[in-house]
Design a protein around this motif. Structure first.
Motif, mmCIF file in Angstrom:
data_model
loop_
_atom_site.group_PDB
_atom_site.id
_atom_site.type_symbol
_atom_site.label_atom_id
_atom_site.label_comp_id
_atom_site.label_asym_id
_atom_site.label_seq_id
_atom_site.Cartn_x
_atom_site.Cartn_y
_atom_site.Cartn_z
ATOM 1 N N LYS A 14 -12.149 3.880 -8.018
ATOM 2 C CA LYS A 14 -13.115 2.817 -7.781
ATOM 3 C C LYS A 14 -12.435 1.498 -7.400
ATOM 4 O O LYS A 14 -12.733 0.437 -7.947
ATOM 5 C CB LYS A 14 -14.000 2.608 -9.005
ATOM 6 C CG LYS A 14 -14.793 3.850 -9.405
ATOM 7 C CD LYS A 14 -15.680 3.588 -10.601
ATOM 8 C CE LYS A 14 -16.462 4.833 -10.982
ATOM 9 N NZ LYS A 14 -17.347 4.612 -12.143
ATOM 10 N N LYS A 15 -11.508 1.603 -6.437
ATOM 11 C CA LYS A 15 -10.802 0.432 -5.917
ATOM 12 C C LYS A 15 -11.220 0.231 -4.461
ATOM 13 O O LYS A 15 -10.689 0.870 -3.559
ATOM 14 C CB LYS A 15 -9.286 0.630 -6.016
ATOM 15 C CG LYS A 15 -8.773 0.832 -7.443
ATOM 16 C CD LYS A 15 -8.939 -0.425 -8.280
ATOM 17 C CE LYS A 15 -8.326 -0.225 -9.671
ATOM 18 N NZ LYS A 15 -8.470 -1.450 -10.510
ATOM 19 N N ASP A 16 -12.163 -0.659 -4.266
ATOM 20 C CA ASP A 16 -12.728 -0.869 -2.935
ATOM 21 C C ASP A 16 -11.662 -1.285 -1.931
ATOM 22 O O ASP A 16 -11.662 -0.833 -0.789
ATOM 23 C CB ASP A 16 -13.828 -1.930 -3.013
ATOM 24 C CG ASP A 16 -14.648 -1.986 -1.733
ATOM 25 O OD1 ASP A 16 -14.664 -0.972 -1.018
ATOM 26 O OD2 ASP A 16 -15.249 -3.033 -1.450
ATOM 27 N N ARG A 17 -10.745 -2.137 -2.352
ATOM 28 C CA ARG A 17 -9.745 -2.631 -1.397
ATOM 29 C C ARG A 17 -8.793 -1.524 -0.946
ATOM 30 O O ARG A 17 -8.270 -1.566 0.164
ATOM 31 C CB ARG A 17 -8.960 -3.799 -1.992
ATOM 32 C CG ARG A 17 -8.225 -3.507 -3.280
ATOM 33 C CD ARG A 17 -7.658 -4.797 -3.883
ATOM 34 N NE ARG A 17 -6.957 -4.540 -5.137
ATOM 35 C CZ ARG A 17 -5.666 -4.232 -5.209
ATOM 36 N NH1 ARG A 17 -4.950 -4.153 -4.099
ATOM 37 N NH2 ARG A 17 -5.092 -4.014 -6.371
ATOM 38 N N TRP A 18 -8.567 -0.509 -1.801
ATOM 39 C CA TRP A 18 -7.726 0.604 -1.383
ATOM 40 C C TRP A 18 -8.388 1.384 -0.255
ATOM 41 O O TRP A 18 -7.725 1.813 0.695
ATOM 42 C CB TRP A 18 -7.454 1.543 -2.562
ATOM 43 C CG TRP A 18 -6.597 0.943 -3.633
ATOM 44 C CD1 TRP A 18 -6.081 -0.320 -3.646
ATOM 45 C CD2 TRP A 18 -6.178 1.574 -4.847
ATOM 46 N NE1 TRP A 18 -5.366 -0.520 -4.809
ATOM 47 C CE2 TRP A 18 -5.404 0.625 -5.561
ATOM 48 C CE3 TRP A 18 -6.393 2.825 -5.414
ATOM 49 C CZ2 TRP A 18 -4.842 0.921 -6.801
ATOM 50 C CZ3 TRP A 18 -5.833 3.118 -6.646
ATOM 51 C CH2 TRP A 18 -5.065 2.182 -7.326
ATOM 52 N N VAL A 19 -9.694 1.552 -0.363
ATOM 53 C CA VAL A 19 -10.446 2.253 0.682
ATOM 54 C C VAL A 19 -10.368 1.468 1.989
ATOM 55 O O VAL A 19 -10.167 2.038 3.065
ATOM 56 C CB VAL A 19 -11.909 2.453 0.261
ATOM 57 C CG1 VAL A 19 -12.709 3.093 1.386
ATOM 58 C CG2 VAL A 19 -11.994 3.304 -0.994
ATOM 59 N N VAL A 20 -10.514 0.140 1.893
ATOM 60 C CA VAL A 20 -10.443 -0.712 3.078
ATOM 61 C C VAL A 20 -9.057 -0.633 3.707
ATOM 62 O O VAL A 20 -8.919 -0.501 4.931
ATOM 63 C CB VAL A 20 -10.783 -2.172 2.706
ATOM 64 C CG1 VAL A 20 -10.562 -3.080 3.915
ATOM 65 C CG2 VAL A 20 -12.221 -2.274 2.225
ATOM 66 N N HIS A 21 -8.019 -0.713 2.873
ATOM 67 C CA HIS A 21 -6.655 -0.603 3.393
ATOM 68 C C HIS A 21 -6.433 0.750 4.056
ATOM 69 O O HIS A 21 -5.771 0.846 5.099
ATOM 70 C CB HIS A 21 -5.645 -0.802 2.270
ATOM 71 C CG HIS A 21 -5.617 -2.191 1.705
ATOM 72 N ND1 HIS A 21 -5.975 -3.296 2.455
ATOM 73 C CD2 HIS A 21 -5.281 -2.659 0.466
ATOM 74 C CE1 HIS A 21 -5.866 -4.385 1.712
ATOM 75 N NE2 HIS A 21 -5.446 -4.028 0.496
ATOM 76 N N GLY A 22 -6.982 1.799 3.448
ATOM 77 C CA GLY A 22 -6.844 3.127 4.032
ATOM 78 C C GLY A 22 -7.460 3.210 5.416
ATOM 79 O O GLY A 22 -6.905 3.837 6.324
ATOM 80 N N PHE A 23 -8.616 2.550 5.591
ATOM 81 C CA PHE A 23 -9.273 2.563 6.901
ATOM 82 C C PHE A 23 -8.454 1.779 7.932
ATOM 83 O O PHE A 23 -8.322 2.210 9.079
ATOM 84 C CB PHE A 23 -10.673 1.971 6.786
ATOM 85 C CG PHE A 23 -11.414 1.936 8.098
ATOM 86 C CD1 PHE A 23 -11.815 3.107 8.708
ATOM 87 C CD2 PHE A 23 -11.691 0.723 8.729
ATOM 88 C CE1 PHE A 23 -12.492 3.085 9.923
ATOM 89 C CE2 PHE A 23 -12.357 0.701 9.934
ATOM 90 C CZ PHE A 23 -12.765 1.879 10.530
#
Length: 208
Positions: A14-23
């Motif tokens: 549940k780390k939103d910024r990790w998902v954003v970085h992944g994209f």
């Protein structure tokens, strides 16, 4: 791989910024993928449509394009990368199993109908892959949203997913229809018959 790990960890923990970085990492990787696609075209003098390596390079590129098109709907598509990126990696890995060779296209491939056939084939290929991944997400979200800690709010609503699945399947159906028709015309020019019921033609028809 880094993009997939970042997206997966972001959803699970549940780390939103990790998902954003992944994209963002996916976007950068797609840029290099595009450069590789263009370089191969320039070096060989023809679109990368011949052989296992070139077909894998092209198929994975069109799959990535189909994935990025989803961004048009305006929701966070980073988590969907969890399903798309492994498929892209497997396609590329399959292509790397063959040692790439550089040379002109064989005479049977030097046809304008080949470009129509292959272009629509890969658009259809990318579309149905994205539709399949979205369908899996739909099923998991619909059945497991009350029994898991995964942040399903990061994924599109069931209504949006249903709409996207239909659109990509319908688009894939139309493009595969054109692909089969162009392939038949190409085959008639080569062998004097539109349809021969060989394994590739038969399975194309079954998939269609």
């Amino acid at each position: 791989s880094v993009s997939f790990l970042a997206s997966l960890a972001g959803v699970i923990f549940k780390k939103d910024r990790w998902v954003v970085h992944g994209f963002y990492i996916f976007i950068v990787s797609f840029g290099f993928h595009t450069l590789s696609f263009i370089s191969r075209w320039i070096i060989t003098g023809h679109p990368p449509v011949y052989g296992q390596y070139e077909n894998s390079l092209t198929a994975s590129w069109f799959t990535a394009i189909a994935f990025l098109i989803i961004k048009k709907w305006g929701f966070k598509i980073g988590p969907i990368a969890i399903g798309i990126i492994p498929i892209i990696l497997f396609i590329i890995g399959n292509g790397l199993m063959e040692k790439p060779s550089i040379g002109p296209l064989p005479p049977p491939y030097q046809s304008n109908w080949l470009w129509v056939h292959v272009t629509f084939a890969w658009f259809g290929f990318g579309s149905v892959i994205v539709a399949a991944v979205l369908s899996i997400i739909y099923i998991l979200k619909e059945r497991s949203k009350k029994k898991t800690n995964i942040s399903w709010e990061w994924f599109p609503s069931l209504g949006i997913l249903d709409d996207l699945i239909f659109r990509f399947i319908f688009f894939g159906f139309i493009t595969l229809t054109v692909e089969i028709g162009a392939g038949a015309i190409w085959a008639n020019g080569l062998w004097g018959r539109y349809w021969g019921w060989d394994p590739m033609e038969t399975w194309s028809l079954i998939m269609w």
